[in-house]
Design an enzyme around this catalytic site. Structure first.
Site, short mmCIF file in Angstrom:
data_model
loop_
_atom_site.label_atom_id
_atom_site.label_comp_id
_atom_site.label_asym_id
_atom_site.label_seq_id
_atom_site.Cartn_x
_atom_site.Cartn_y
_atom_site.Cartn_z
N THR A 142 3.34 9.45 -3.15
CA THR A 142 3.31 8.34 -2.20
C THR A 142 4.29 8.59 -1.05
OG1 THR A 142 4.82 7.19 -3.70
CG2 THR A 142 2.49 6.63 -3.84
N GLY A 157 0.81 -1.21 0.00
CA GLY A 157 0.00 0.00 0.00
C GLY A 157 0.85 1.26 0.00
N GLU A 179 9.36 4.57 7.79
CA GLU A 179 9.40 4.58 9.24
C GLU A 179 9.76 5.92 9.87
OE1 GLU A 179 11.03 1.00 8.32
OE2 GLU A 179 10.34 -0.08 10.09
N GLY A 217 12.80 -1.23 1.48
CA GLY A 217 12.19 -1.72 0.26
C GLY A 217 12.69 -1.01 -0.98
#
Lengths: 711, 330
Positions: A591, A461, A662, A503
């Site tokens: 995003t 997501g 994070e 990621g």
């Protein structure tokens, strides 16, 4: 003319956004499967002990029930892979809520009803479920998550602290937090000719594939894990968890496909959670606020099954200067589920404690908390003694202060009033490691001039799919509309989890190398023509990542906020939350902003609302649903702003990214609690800042008028 | 969950007869509470009698003022009525402060009054609860009870009633029109809900099978000066940890009449008669309002985690009454 370069850095909506909002995107238990059955997990109603009898007869008597799996009849798993996943193999109960049986039925309603009818008798033993700094079972672990030393020491903290002009010695407590992704842990599993296919909701299907292969003693190629769309995880899906194992066991047992989704209530424990922490922070400084001695002692819990130690004090090892330093971790094995990753494990609770202590130090020194942090910004990593590849904490603080309008802040607590509201502002710093893992990726050129890039990245997501697509287009030197990206399937080149803010750094590294390799290959092709079956290059970054120098690499940030506290009720509202971050290159501002704002919101939620309320008699969290476990909503905050500074760091990875998943949550809670103190004069050192804690403090101090403010 | 039958009755008589005939039958309104409890296994009806299709969905002005609210009027519809907003602002406020937009669109007037406690132990079938299973004990009494009762509880049960609407209606002396197998009956809202005593499984004074068909709100001109203050742990979509419904009638600064009720403090909406009595005939001040609240709360017996509700309710009482007094001044 369309520009062939420059997709990176441009706003782009998620590629799958329309599919998601129209319902076309399929999640783990939504794939149409012929002859499917439904599994329902049965939680243990004992906290510690042994199962002495399972009576499945009443459940089996219900029409439509196919089987009831438990330790007495379930297919065998390979021992020694993972104690938490050794499910339905032994009669031992390690914690309340541990899955001890699975019902399989023709409908989900029947499965749920039958689960209620499974009778299990236990031999129970006394249990211990409460974390305390006095617990006799506390010990020093060999390492803390993922592989940091438990303790570090540099200089002579005790002497440095004793000699300091200003000393802060404060203990901060955080409760259990529960990840609660929108989509629960859910799996559709089927066996065919000895092969296992699962559609599973996880943050990395390559690791899940590897774990399932080990558990079921299969070659890795015999297991395929698809996770094309995932409704969040916040760390809890970073590894194979109970749902996928139970579904695979059940499907093997009944020899039909099985769908199994955990309920919201079942997400409170068995899938991991953020451990409660007790953190003592000591800071010794001179009157100008220059830190000479810093010590951070962190206590947390783990289960009797697996040791997981939240690395809460690790944040302090690199954040601020100070010659004499010590950090320690102690952990205790309780009769509770195993804690696990939750957004910024370690840094999130650790920063709450250290950044709160910094605010207390600023108050004690009569110094502005922004200035205090600037004065203690180290030039080299205080423990590693190496220069940071880039460190822009001070720039974030300065830019944030300017945007927020911090300059004329009166530091006096409890003196600003607007009608019924007590008003205050707060600040905190933030950092998060910028790391990368090895990954493989493949890029294929087709004769029609289009390209396909494949990597088993997982988009939970975050927008990872879209970001990789942008990165691939630039690496190929073509417009984005000529590129297709495929992710979320263990048949694709293997890659690591969507976690640790690694990621995009890890995956884009492999994507770029694959695309570069493909361009080289195409340049060498005779006449540049692409053959009918295309040209493919597959690469792995394993050697390159391994060869990377071990330098201190971090993203940084600064949070600023305004809070309002109702003088009569203790209710807290947040009119403004503003964060500035330095996190390397930003691939997709759309995003990226969403990730930062999401992290900040979760930090606010941690400060004000979230709390797993344990009942020690039962050993579980009584408020295990969304009506009782409160998560901040839109009405709690008026304005959230996230900004980032341009940052080029050549020592990171080919895409130059540090990761954004994070950093947004780190420090946010400390900014809020510091603002609450600024508003009310009350320091709440045990989260969350609930209204009753503020009301009780006010009552003790003679009511809301105690600072001489007219009511 | 248990398999159940579903029926939509043609009229009130059929609905009541179905409940009377089947001890496993339950009425279904908006389903915003019952369906959750069915999934949790807390309630296990064999037959759902869906009353939302009955012709009970109108709001009408009474012959001499006041309101008659049909039992199936949705919470969001009721809150939006100009008549409600003008004449009974505390009702509109109580409705709008409850739940979420989606829940309010489903929840009915009758169902709202008859919803069950949100005590965590009641909703967890693995834990002891006298309300869910009489005689098993009350796990909340010595458990996590921050949200639970400070007034009128018993050793058997410390649950609170969760409705906001009911608190406002109790302040207004509303009357429920009830259809029982024997015929119609009026039940005053102040007498609808019970304190738990020895039988926490009995939450209302209604006999089994009774159906609320409407709620009558009597005329109360000074209710135009009324309010509902709700405190909750987050700003939206949360049950009250304390609430106050108040209406104030002043003659100059002297209290001619007053209505005061508290929510989230007891097993029933708590009408603060003692406080009202102390307020009447005296000049309204913050001190008097605090005294009145103290008089009402003198009977409070806080549990281990909810002592804060006493100062909270006191502060809310002062804010509500001084706010209303302020609003009538020129």
């Amino acid at each position: 003319m369309s520009a062939p370069v420059g997709a990176v850095g441009r706003e782009h909506p998620r590629l799958e956004g329309q599919d998601k909002v129209t319902g076309a995107a399929r999640y783990a238990v939504e794939y149409p499967v012929e002859d499917v059955t439904y599994g329902w997990a049965v939680p243990a109603a004992a906290t510690r002990g042994r199962i002495v009898r399972v009576d499945a007869a009443p459940a089996l008597a219900l029409p439509g029930v196919l089987d009831v799996l438990h330790h007495g009849n379930a297919p065998r798993l390979t021992p020694g892979v993972d104690a938490d996943l050794f499910l339905l193999q032994e009669p031992t109960v390690h914690y309340r809520g541990q899955f001890v049986a699975v019902v399989v039925a023709e409908s989900i309603e029947t499965a749920r009803e039958a689960a209620r009818l499974v009778r299990i008798d236990y031999d129970t033993e006394p249990h211990s479920t409460v974390l305390s700094e006095h617990h006799p079972g506390l010990y020093r672990p060999d390492k803390v998550n993922p592989s940091y030393p438990a303790d570090t020491e540099d200089g002579d903290f005790d002497a440095g602290f004793a000699a300091a002009e200003v000393r802060i010695d404060a203990t901060y407590r955080t409760p259990a937090y529960h990840n609660n992704p929108m989509e629960p842990h859910a799996t559709t599993a089927r066996w065919q000719d000895g092969r296992l296919l699962v559609h599973d909701s996880n943050q990395g299907s390559s690791p899940v594939q590897a774990t399932l292969a080990e558990l079921f003693a299969l070659p890795r190629e015999a297991v395929r894990v698809v996770a094309e769309h995932v409704g969040g995880g916040f760390g809890s899906k970073g590894y194979a968890k109970a749902a996928v194992v139970l579904a695979a066991l059940a499907a093997r047992q009944v020899d039909r496909p099985v769908r199994l989704a955990l309920t919201r209530q079942q997400l409170f424990g068995p899938i991991g959670y953020r451990t409660p922490t007790i953190q003592r922070v000591r800071l010794g400084a001179d009157a100008d606020g220059r830190i000479a001695a810093v010590c951070h002692d962190a206590i947390s819990q783990t289960s009797t099954l697996t040791e997981f130690t939240e690395q809460a004090a690790v944040y302090t090892r690199s954040m601020y200067a100070g010659r004499h330093r010590r950090t320690t971790h102690r952990v205790v094995r309780l009769d509770v589920p195993t804690p696990f990753w939750m957004r910024a494990p370690g840094e999130c609770p650790g920063a709450y404690a250290l950044e709160s202590a910094m605010d207390e130090l600023a108050t004690a020194c009569g110094l502005d908390p922004v200035e205090l942090r600037i004065r203690n910004d180290p030039t080299v990593d205080p423990e590693q003694k190496q220069p940071f590849t880039s460190r822009n904490l001070v720039a974030c603080l300065r830019d944030g202060a300017r945007r927020f309008g911090w300059a004329d802040r009166d530091p006096t607590p409890g003196v600003r009033r607007d009608g019924r509201w007590l008003v205050g502002t707060g600040v905190a710093g933030a950092s998060y490691p910028a790391r990368a893992r090895a990954a493989a990726a493949a890029a294929t050129a087709a004769p029609d001039g289009t390209f396909e890039v494949r990597i088993n990245a997982t988009d939970i997501g975050t927008g990872a799919r879209t970001a990789l697509w942008q990165v691939a287009a630039d690496a190929l030197g073509v417009p984005v509309d000529r590129v297709a990206i495929r992710v979320g399937d263990s048949d694709l080149p293997a890659a690591g989890v969507a976690g640790g803010s690694m990621g995009t750094a890890s995956w884009s590294w492999a994507v770029i190398r694959a695309c570069e390799g493909l361009r080289d290959r195409l340049r060498q092709a005779p006449g540049g023509a692409v053959p009918a079956d295309g040209v493919t290059v597959e690469v792995s970054t394993a050697d390159e990542v391994r060869a990377q120098r071990p330098l201190p690499r971090y993203a940084y940030g600064a949070h600023f906020c305004e809070v309002r506290v109702d003088a009569d009720t203790g209710e807290v509202r947040v009119p403004r939350l503003l964060g500035v971050f330095a996190a390397g290159r930003v691939v997709n501002p759309t995003t990226a902003r969403s990730q930062l704002i999401g992290g900040m919101t979760m930090g606010m939620s941690m400060a004000l609302h979230e709390e797993g309320v344990l009942d020690e008699r039962y050993g579980d969290w009584v408020n295990h649903d969304f009506a009782m476990y409160h998560i901040s909503g839109c009405a709690d905050v008026e304005r959230i702003e996230a900004y980032w500074l341009p940052e080029e760091d050549p020592d990171l990875n080919p895409a130059g990214v540090k990761g954004l998943g994070e950093i947004g949550i780190v420090g946010a809670a400390a900014a809020i609690t510091s603002a609450v103190h600024h508003a009310t004069g009350v320091r709440v050192r045990d989260l969350p800042v609930r209204l009753d804690k503020l009301l009780e403090e006010q009552a003790e101090d003679g009511g809301s008028n105690r600072d001489g403010v007219p009511p | 969950m248990r398999a159940f039958r579903y029926h939509r009755p043609a009229d009130v008589t059929e609905a009541v007869a179905l409940l009377d005939a089947d001890p496993e039958a339950a009425y279904l309104g908006g389903g915003t509470n019952l369906v959750d409890l069915m999934k949790l296994g807390v309630q296990r009806p064999g037959l759902l009698v869906d009353v939302t299709g009955l012709p009970l969905d109108t709001v009408e002005p009474g012959p001499d003022g006041g309101l008659r609210i049909g039992a199936t009027v949705r919470n969001s519809d009721l809150a939006a009525r100009p008549l409600v907003r003008r004449d009974y602002p505390l009702l509109a406020r109580a409705l709008l402060d409850a739940a979420s937009g989606q829940v309010r669109n489903m929840a009915t007037t009758g169902g709202n009054l008859l919803q069950r406690t949100r005590c965590a132990y009641f909703q967890d079938t693995a834990k002891a609860c006298n309300k869910r299973e009489p005689g098993t004990g009350c796990a909340a009494l010595h458990g996590q009870n921050r949200e639970l009762a400070i007034l009128g509880w018993s050793e058997r049960c410390v649950a609170t009633h969760p409705s906001d609407l009911a608190v406002a209606l109790v302040a207004l002396d509303a009357v429920a029109e009830v259809r029982e197998p024997d015929g119609p009956r009026d039940v005053r809202l102040t007498e609808l809900h019970r304190t738990p005593g020895h039988h926490p499984e009995r939450e209302t004074t209604l006999p089994r099978g009774a159906l609320i068909t409407a709620v009558r709100v009597p005329p109360l001109p000074f209710a135009r000066r009324s309010t509902y203050l709700k405190v909750r742990d987050r700003a939206a979509f949360a049950f009250a940890v304390g609430s106050v419904a108040a209406a104030l009638d002043l003659d100059g600064d002297v209290v001619r009449d007053v209505r005061l009720a508290y929510g989230a403090v007891a097993h029933r909406p708590w009408r603060a008669y003692r406080a009202e009595e102390l307020l009447r005939g005296r000049p309204i001040t913050a001190e008097l309002a605090a005294q009145a609240a103290d008089a009402e709360l003198a009977a409070a017996r806080p549990l281990r985690h909810n002592g804060f509700k006493v100062p909270l309710i006191r502060n809310l009482t002062v804010r509500a009454l001084t706010g209303l007094a302020g609003s009538v001044r020129p």
